[in-house]
Write a protein that holds these residues in place. Structure first.
Motif, PDB file in Angstrom:
ATOM      1  N   GLN A 295       0.839  -1.210   0.000  1.00  0.00           N
ATOM      2  CA  GLN A 295       0.000   0.000   0.000  1.00  0.00           C
ATOM      3  C   GLN A 295       0.875   1.262   0.000  1.00  0.00           C
ATOM      4  O   GLN A 295       0.590   2.235  -0.705  1.00  0.00           O
ATOM      5  N   ALA A 296       1.986   1.200   0.776  1.00  0.00           N
ATOM      6  CA  ALA A 296       2.879   2.363   0.812  1.00  0.00           C
ATOM      7  C   ALA A 296       3.523   2.604  -0.552  1.00  0.00           C
ATOM      8  O   ALA A 296       3.697   3.738  -0.987  1.00  0.00           O
ATOM      9  N   SER A 297       3.855   1.528  -1.244  1.00  0.00           N
ATOM     10  CA  SER A 297       4.460   1.673  -2.574  1.00  0.00           C
ATOM     11  C   SER A 297       3.489   2.311  -3.547  1.00  0.00           C
ATOM     12  O   SER A 297       3.840   3.175  -4.347  1.00  0.00           O
ATOM     13  N   ALA A 298       2.221   1.856  -3.480  1.00  0.00           N
ATOM     14  CA  ALA A 298       1.216   2.426  -4.391  1.00  0.00           C
ATOM     15  C   ALA A 298       1.022   3.913  -4.099  1.00  0.00           C
ATOM     16  O   ALA A 298       0.897   4.734  -5.021  1.00  0.00           O
ATOM     17  N   ALA A 299       1.008   4.255  -2.801  1.00  0.00           N
ATOM     18  CA  ALA A 299       0.836   5.670  -2.443  1.00  0.00           C
ATOM     19  C   ALA A 299       2.018   6.505  -2.914  1.00  0.00           C
ATOM     20  O   ALA A 299       1.867   7.635  -3.372  1.00  0.00           O
ATOM     21  N   ALA A 300       3.225   5.912  -2.807  1.00  0.00           N
ATOM     22  CA  ALA A 300       4.408   6.657  -3.242  1.00  0.00           C
ATOM     23  C   ALA A 300       4.363   6.921  -4.739  1.00  0.00           C
ATOM     24  O   ALA A 300       4.795   7.971  -5.210  1.00  0.00           O
ATOM     25  N   HIS A 301       3.859   5.967  -5.489  1.00  0.00           N
ATOM     26  CA  HIS A 301       3.775   6.171  -6.950  1.00  0.00           C
ATOM     27  C   HIS A 301       2.778   7.273  -7.300  1.00  0.00           C
ATOM     28  O   HIS A 301       2.861   7.852  -8.386  1.00  0.00           O
ATOM     29  N   ASP A 302       1.783   7.544  -6.427  1.00  0.00           N
ATOM     30  CA  ASP A 302       0.810   8.614  -6.719  1.00  0.00           C
ATOM     31  C   ASP A 302       1.404  10.006  -6.498  1.00  0.00           C
ATOM     32  O   ASP A 302       0.839  11.011  -6.940  1.00  0.00           O
ATOM     33  N   VAL A 303       2.557  10.071  -5.777  1.00  0.00           N
ATOM     34  CA  VAL A 303       3.130  11.383  -5.456  1.00  0.00           C
ATOM     35  C   VAL A 303       3.673  12.070  -6.707  1.00  0.00           C
ATOM     36  O   VAL A 303       3.512  13.270  -6.900  1.00  0.00           O
ATOM     37  N   LEU A 304       4.328  11.285  -7.604  1.00  0.00           N
ATOM     38  CA  LEU A 304       4.969  11.903  -8.778  1.00  0.00           C
ATOM     39  C   LEU A 304       3.955  12.603  -9.682  1.00  0.00           C
ATOM     40  O   LEU A 304       4.190  13.738 -10.112  1.00  0.00           O
ATOM     41  N   PRO A 305       2.796  11.974 -10.070  1.00  0.00           N
ATOM     42  CA  PRO A 305       1.828  12.713 -10.910  1.00  0.00           C
ATOM     43  C   PRO A 305       1.333  13.989 -10.222  1.00  0.00           C
ATOM     44  O   PRO A 305       1.131  15.015 -10.873  1.00  0.00           O
ATOM     45  N   ALA A 306       1.134  13.880  -8.902  1.00  0.00           N
ATOM     46  CA  ALA A 306       0.659  15.081  -8.198  1.00  0.00           C
ATOM     47  C   ALA A 306       1.699  16.191  -8.258  1.00  0.00           C
ATOM     48  O   ALA A 306       1.373  17.361  -8.467  1.00  0.00           O
ATOM     49  N   LEU A 307       2.974  15.808  -8.071  1.00  0.00           N
ATOM     50  CA  LEU A 307       4.038  16.807  -8.127  1.00  0.00           C
ATOM     51  C   LEU A 307       4.133  17.432  -9.522  1.00  0.00           C
ATOM     52  O   LEU A 307       4.298  18.642  -9.661  1.00  0.00           O
ATOM     53  N   ASP A 308       3.983  16.604 -10.570  1.00  0.00           N
ATOM     54  CA  ASP A 308       4.001  17.143 -11.944  1.00  0.00           C
ATOM     55  C   ASP A 308       2.823  18.075 -12.171  1.00  0.00           C
ATOM     56  O   ASP A 308       2.928  19.103 -12.857  1.00  0.00           O
ATOM     57  N   ALA A 309       1.648  17.725 -11.610  1.00  0.00           N
ATOM     58  CA  ALA A 309       0.465  18.592 -11.779  1.00  0.00           C
ATOM     59  C   ALA A 309       0.689  19.940 -11.105  1.00  0.00           C
ATOM     60  O   ALA A 309       0.319  20.993 -11.642  1.00  0.00           O
ATOM     61  N   VAL A 310       1.318  19.915  -9.927  1.00  0.00           N
ATOM     62  CA  VAL A 310       1.592  21.184  -9.232  1.00  0.00           C
ATOM     63  C   VAL A 310       2.530  22.040 -10.063  1.00  0.00           C
ATOM     64  O   VAL A 310       2.339  23.252 -10.204  1.00  0.00           O
ATOM     65  N   ARG A 311       3.536  21.372 -10.650  1.00  0.00           N
ATOM     66  CA  ARG A 311       4.497  22.147 -11.461  1.00  0.00           C
ATOM     67  C   ARG A 311       3.790  22.770 -12.670  1.00  0.00           C
ATOM     68  O   ARG A 311       4.020  23.924 -13.007  1.00  0.00           O
ATOM     69  N   ASP A 312       2.915  21.999 -13.336  1.00  0.00           N
ATOM     70  CA  ASP A 312       2.176  22.547 -14.497  1.00  0.00           C
ATOM     71  C   ASP A 312       1.275  23.685 -14.042  1.00  0.00           C
ATOM     72  O   ASP A 312       1.117  24.698 -14.743  1.00  0.00           O
ATOM     73  N   GLY A 313       0.663  23.567 -12.841  1.00  0.00           N
ATOM     74  CA  GLY A 313      -0.211  24.644 -12.348  1.00  0.00           C
ATOM     75  C   GLY A 313       0.566  25.917 -12.085  1.00  0.00           C
ATOM     76  O   GLY A 313       0.094  27.018 -12.368  1.00  0.00           O
ATOM     77  N   VAL A 314       1.781  25.748 -11.548  1.00  0.00           N
ATOM     78  CA  VAL A 314       2.604  26.931 -11.294  1.00  0.00           C
ATOM     79  C   VAL A 314       2.945  27.627 -12.604  1.00  0.00           C
ATOM     80  O   VAL A 314       2.870  28.856 -12.723  1.00  0.00           O
ATOM     81  N   ASP A 315       3.334  26.814 -13.625  1.00  0.00           N
ATOM     82  CA  ASP A 315       3.674  27.421 -14.919  1.00  0.00           C
ATOM     83  C   ASP A 315       2.473  28.152 -15.509  1.00  0.00           C
ATOM     84  O   ASP A 315       2.588  29.260 -16.058  1.00  0.00           O
ATOM     85  N   ALA A 319       2.090  32.208 -16.185  1.00  0.00           N
ATOM     86  CA  ALA A 319       1.836  32.741 -17.534  1.00  0.00           C
ATOM     87  C   ALA A 319       0.597  33.640 -17.532  1.00  0.00           C
ATOM     88  O   ALA A 319       0.572  34.710 -18.153  1.00  0.00           O
ATOM     89  N   ASP A 320      -0.469  33.178 -16.823  1.00  0.00           N
ATOM     90  CA  ASP A 320      -1.690  34.006 -16.786  1.00  0.00           C
ATOM     91  C   ASP A 320      -1.421  35.340 -16.097  1.00  0.00           C
ATOM     92  O   ASP A 320      -1.886  36.401 -16.543  1.00  0.00           O
ATOM     93  N   ARG A 321      -0.648  35.325 -15.019  1.00  0.00           N
ATOM     94  CA  ARG A 321      -0.376  36.560 -14.290  1.00  0.00           C
ATOM     95  C   ARG A 321       0.429  37.525 -15.133  1.00  0.00           C
ATOM     96  O   ARG A 321       0.122  38.735 -15.174  1.00  0.00           O
ATOM     97  N   LEU A 322       1.430  37.022 -15.834  1.00  0.00           N
ATOM     98  CA  LEU A 322       2.238  37.897 -16.685  1.00  0.00           C
ATOM     99  C   LEU A 322       1.422  38.443 -17.844  1.00  0.00           C
ATOM    100  O   LEU A 322       1.604  39.591 -18.259  1.00  0.00           O
ATOM    101  N   ASP A 323       0.528  37.599 -18.422  1.00  0.00           N
ATOM    102  CA  ASP A 323      -0.335  38.098 -19.513  1.00  0.00           C
ATOM    103  C   ASP A 323      -1.213  39.244 -19.002  1.00  0.00           C
ATOM    104  O   ASP A 323      -1.469  40.241 -19.710  1.00  0.00           O
ATOM    105  N   GLY A 324      -1.702  39.142 -17.738  1.00  0.00           N
ATOM    106  CA  GLY A 324      -2.529  40.226 -17.185  1.00  0.00           C
ATOM    107  C   GLY A 324      -1.737  41.512 -17.012  1.00  0.00           C
ATOM    108  O   GLY A 324      -2.235  42.604 -17.300  1.00  0.00           O
ATOM    109  N   LEU A 325      -0.480  41.377 -16.564  1.00  0.00           N
ATOM    110  CA  LEU A 325       0.350  42.569 -16.383  1.00  0.00           C
ATOM    111  C   LEU A 325       0.671  43.217 -17.717  1.00  0.00           C
ATOM    112  O   LEU A 325       0.786  44.445 -17.808  1.00  0.00           O
TER     113      LEU A 325
END
Length: 708
Positions: A295-315, A319-325
């Motif tokens: 179960q711990a291994s399966a949970a650990a594998h879910d961390v990477l997609p979440a981390l990638d999603a956070v990185r895409d959200g930051v990008d 971009a949206d904030r700079l376009d507004g400025l």
């Protein structure tokens, strides 16, 4: 025809004036002078070795030898024999002197070598006959500072002297050995007669002792049978008592041990069952832990997609904030892009580092989960084994109890048997003692008569074998006449004769060097030609003649002079130096091919590189000096020069001349000619390309950087 006209034009240019004509004549003579002088100087250097000074020091005190057959003593001085042999025909000009003078002379260069024969030389040579062997030695003193080859030749001369002395001493020793056989043969004949007389007497003694032995054996046979029966019975009873005692002791020990084992294993079924239950509980616990690991291994594998999603959200948010400025005029597009790039440069490495750390952690969790699964499987296997052991222990405990009861009954029976056997053993012993004394006396009598009979038989057999062996040995000992003995001793002293059969021979040292020096002279002759002859006609280049015609026109004149060069060189070699080729005409034609090929190579180098080509031709000559194999075999040269051997044209010139001069393989010479012809065509082709290229005049061509 264009090439011929160009050649004629160049020839006219060279023949205009007295000095150019003399220069052409001098260049035609260069190969002849080079090869002729070298071959003349090295024609047969071994013929004049007697002019080389060498010191000879004889200190041998001599020795006395004793003939092994006649006992006659002879005075021998082998050192004087060596000196006489060297002074008569020893290669060098040997001068007999003292050791001090010889050492000083070799050091100063007055002598090229010195041979010192020590005081014990003769005594050491004959020491093997006295069974106190010492090797006789000669001391050769050389000095490479005087002349290296002189020392090498001295080694060969001394080696020949050593072989001659060894042959002489070996022949004399073999003669002494063979003459000793004659004395042995006479003595063996007398021994054969004596052995025959001994055989007759021993046979008569053997017949008398055989009759006495028969009666003694009959008496001993009866007594021996009685004694054997009693002894056998006694031997059986004695071990029986000991065996019964050991059986009684063993039965008691077995009964006691099985009782103890029965008591100790009474609780074994209950204990093994508790062990099985505990092992099963451990296995269940490990299985639960392994499930949590997965179960711990399966949970650990879910961390990477979440981390990638956070990185895409930051990008996206950035971009949206700079376009507004940009839209409200706070920033320009260039400023927004620069700001976005700065943020990416700072944030991206951090996010990449964190993602790599998370990836490593996920891999570690996967490894731990796999190890927990393995542990759970092992724990279950242990639990299954413990359960099987618990099921089997009740039957084991019952078997041990039954064995203990049987051992108690066995112990009671063996105790009763042990109490009755001593009386039986005492009676049988008294019977065996009486019969043994009777049999011993009869056996002694029989043994004595047997030994007497055997000794007389052995004496007869030994006498018979002695007579036959001596007779056989007499036939094997050689009884040689004087002539056969002398021939045999000569063969033993010098058992090998070397017969020199040469498939082809150079004749002299100079003849052996001829292929190399002729090839080298041809290269030098071709090289000096281009100090005067132009590789390409300037008129032909200006007129735009074809590259091939220009190349052949430039080659023809030096090639024609090269024919004159090799013609003079061949004539001097054959008639003045007395080096007679086995295939004269083919040798002359091959030299023409060699010269033409070398001219073509040097023409190509000069046509392409100008003055640098002339220098490269000199370098190429030096390389071929050491790779052509003209002196030592080419296999002896080191790498990387050995690898160049097959690619140098002089290699094939030397090899082809060897085959033609010495009467070797015409096929091999033909292969060399084909290679040289191929090199010639390649060189002419290269010169043609250079001529075509030089139709366009450049600043370098009009004013070269280097002029020779």
């Amino acid at each position: 025809m264009t090439a011929v006209r160009l050649a004629v034009s160049e020839l006219r240019r060279l023949a205009t004036g007295t000095m150019p004509r003399l220069a052409v004549l001098a260049m035609a003579l260069v190969p002849t002078l080079y090869a002729g002088l070298y071959l003349y100087a090295n024609h047969d250097p071994y013929e004049n070795l007697d002019e080389v000074p060498a010191a000879l020091v004889v200190q041998d005190e001599g020795t006395t030898t004793t003939d092994s057959v006649t006992g006659e003593e002879t005075e021998r001085t082998f050192g004087a024999d060596v000196a006489d042999e060297l002074e008569d025909d020893g290669g060098f000009g040997w001068v007999e002197t003292t050791q001090q003078d010889a050492e000083v002379g070799v050091r100063s260069g007055r002598f090229d070598a010195a041979l010192i024969i020590g005081p014990t030389f003769s005594a050491d040579l004959v020491s093997a006959g006295e069974f106190d062997p010492e090797q006789a030695s000669l001391t050769l003193l050389t000095n490479d500072a005087n002349n290296y080859l002189a020392g090498t030749i001295a080694d060969q001369i001394v080696g020949q002297v050593r072989d001659s002395i060894a042959e002489q001493v070996g022949t004399e020793a073999a003669d002494q050995f063979l003459r000793g056989f004659a004395s042995i043969h006479t003595n063996l004949a007398d021994a054969v007669d004596g052995a025959g007389q001994l055989l007759d007497g021993s046979r008569r003694l053997r017949d008398g002792t055989d009759d006495a032995a028969d009666g003694a054996h009959d008496l001993a046979a009866g007594a021996r049978r009685t004694a054997e029966g009693a002894a056998t019975l006694d031997e059986k009873v004695g071990p029986l008592v000991d065996a019964v005692d050991r059986l009684d002791d063993g039965a008691g020990n077995l009964s006691s041990g099985l009782d103890d084992l029965r008591d100790a294993t009474a609780s074994l079924p209950a204990d093994t069952r508790r062990l099985a239950d505990g092992a099963q509980e451990v296995a269940d616990g490990d299985a639960e832990v392994a499930r949590y690991g997965r179960q711990a291994s399966a949970a650990a594998h879910d961390v990477l997609p979440a981390l990638d999603a956070v990185r895409d959200g930051v990008d996206t948010a950035l971009a949206d904030r700079l376009d507004g400025l940009v839209a409200d005029g706070t920033l320009t597009r260039a400023q927004a892009d620069a700001l976005a790039a700065d943020v990416q440069d700072q944030v991206t490495p951090v996010l990449d580092t964190q993602r790599a750390q998370v990836t490593d952690s996920v891999a570690q969790v996967d490894d731990a989960s796999a190890q927990l699964d393995t542990l759970a499987d092992g724990a279950q296997q242990v639990a299954d084994g413990a359960d099987s052991l618990a099921d089997a222990t009740p039957a084991l405990a019952d078997g041990i109890a039954s064995a203990a009861d049987g051992a108690d009954r066995l112990a009671d029976g063996t105790s009763r048997l042990a109490a009755s056997t001593p009386a039986l053993a005492e009676g049988v012993g008294r019977l065996a003692d009486g019969t043994a004394r009777v049999a011993s006396g009869a056996s002694d009598l029989a043994d004595g008569t047997d030994r007497l009979a055997d000794g007389s038989a052995d004496l007869a057999d030994g006498a018979d074998e002695l007579r036959d062996g001596l007779a056989q040995g007499l036939g094997q000992v050689p009884d040689l006449d004087d002539e056969t003995r002398t021939d045999t001793a000569d063969t033993i002293g010098n058992p090998v004769r070397v017969r020199d059969e040469s498939l082809s021979s150079a004749g002299t040292y100079g003849g052996g060097l001829a292929p190399f020096f002729l090839s080298l002279a041809a290269w030098i002759g071709a090289y000096v030609l281009f100090l005067l002859v132009r590789p390409l006609s300037t008129r032909a280049l200006v007129a735009g003649r074809s590259g091939l015609a220009t190349a052949l026109g430039g080659w023809a004149v030096p090639a024609a002079i090269g024919v004159v060069q090799v013609g003079l060189m061949f004539t001097v070699t054959k008639f003045a130096l007395d080096i007679d080729p086995a295939h004269g005409l083919l040798t002359a034609l091959f030299l023409v091919l060699v010269s033409g090929t070398f001219v073509a190579i040097l023409q190509a180098l000069n046509a392409w590189l100008g003055a640098a080509g002339q220098f490269l031709g000199l370098v190429l000559m030096l390389v071929q000096l050491v790779t052509a194999g003209g002196t030592f075999p080419w296999q002896t040269i080191p790498e990387p020069l050995r690898s160049l051997h097959r690619f140098m044209p002089m290699t094939y010139a030397v090899e082809g001349l060897r085959q033609l001069l010495y009467g070797g393989s015409l096929d091999a010479a033909g292969r060399c000619a084909v290679v040289l012809a191929g090199v010639f065509l390649g060189a002419i082709g290269a010169t043609a390309l250079a001529a075509r290229r030089r139709r366009v005049w450049t600043v370098t061509a009009l004013q070269p950087e280097l002029v020779l």
